[in-house]
Design a protein around this motif. Sequence first.
Motif, mmCIF file in Angstrom:
data_model
loop_
_atom_site.group_PDB
_atom_site.id
_atom_site.type_symbol
_atom_site.label_atom_id
_atom_site.label_comp_id
_atom_site.label_asym_id
_atom_site.label_seq_id
_atom_site.Cartn_x
_atom_site.Cartn_y
_atom_site.Cartn_z
ATOM 1 N N ARG A 17 -9.708 2.168 6.614
ATOM 2 C CA ARG A 17 -8.553 1.758 7.425
ATOM 3 C C ARG A 17 -7.253 2.314 6.840
ATOM 4 N NH1 ARG A 17 -10.057 -4.629 8.227
ATOM 5 N NH2 ARG A 17 -11.623 -4.334 9.847
ATOM 6 N N GLU A 18 -7.132 2.200 5.509
ATOM 7 C CA GLU A 18 -5.916 2.668 4.857
ATOM 8 C C GLU A 18 -5.791 4.185 4.956
ATOM 9 O OE1 GLU A 18 -2.346 1.646 2.764
ATOM 10 O OE2 GLU A 18 -3.733 0.599 4.087
ATOM 11 N N ARG A 66 -4.525 5.202 8.331
ATOM 12 C CA ARG A 66 -3.070 5.000 8.444
ATOM 13 C C ARG A 66 -2.310 6.084 7.686
ATOM 14 N NH1 ARG A 66 -1.111 -0.612 6.819
ATOM 15 N NH2 ARG A 66 0.643 0.005 8.107
ATOM 16 N N ILE A 115 4.198 2.477 4.405
ATOM 17 C CA ILE A 115 2.829 1.955 4.402
ATOM 18 C C ILE A 115 2.473 1.434 3.014
ATOM 19 C CG2 ILE A 115 0.390 2.645 4.487
ATOM 20 C CD1 ILE A 115 1.176 4.489 6.841
ATOM 21 N N THR A 144 1.562 -2.481 2.550
ATOM 22 C CA THR A 144 0.135 -2.831 2.552
ATOM 23 C C THR A 144 -0.490 -2.964 1.167
ATOM 24 O OG1 THR A 144 -0.612 -0.530 2.719
ATOM 25 C CG2 THR A 144 -0.213 -1.701 4.790
#
Length: 196
Positions: free
Chosen positions: A75-76, A79, A96, A100
């Motif tokens: 997921r990271e 992004r 980001i 996060t």
Amino acid sequence: MGEQGKPARRMGPPGSDNWHAMLDGAEVILRDEGHAALTSRRVAEQIGVKQRLIYYYFHTMDDLIVETFRRLSERELERLRAAGQSGRPLRELWSISVQTTDPRLISQFMALANRIEPLAREVIRFIEESRAIQIDALRAAMARSGNEGGISPAALAIVATSVVLTLTREDQLGISCGHAEVGALIDGFIDRVEPG
């Protein structure tokens, strides 16, 4: 066939609702209680299923931990890749990272990676891929602006990651001394090499 000619054990499907719920449960436990609390019994309690169901989906707890990290890292990376392709990649990547980064989860996964070899490989893969995205964005922005300043993009990527970890760890403890100044320093650098 599995080990010693025995039929392979039937496993639950990866990606199913139960599979994701187990990863969600493991993530919550790691963040809130730490890796010492992460047991099949605790995951089952967290999501409201019987303990034996955990082993229908995962051969071992180590497998569940690796999948939990892999899902988070994918997921990271998604992004970060999108940010790297944006109009202002440095600004997006910094944003980001600041928003996060969860030092609690990072410290738990790093501790577990010391004893779970497949997890260590996943952590290494994630760090190398995310750093490559950061380095590419830094190199391109510095070249475009002509503001290379004698510092390598790889060194800047490591410094930026270290800064984010320090700021988020200290912020969780309630420490803010110097944070605004570091933020202004980073913002000033980004504005110089990526004006907009």
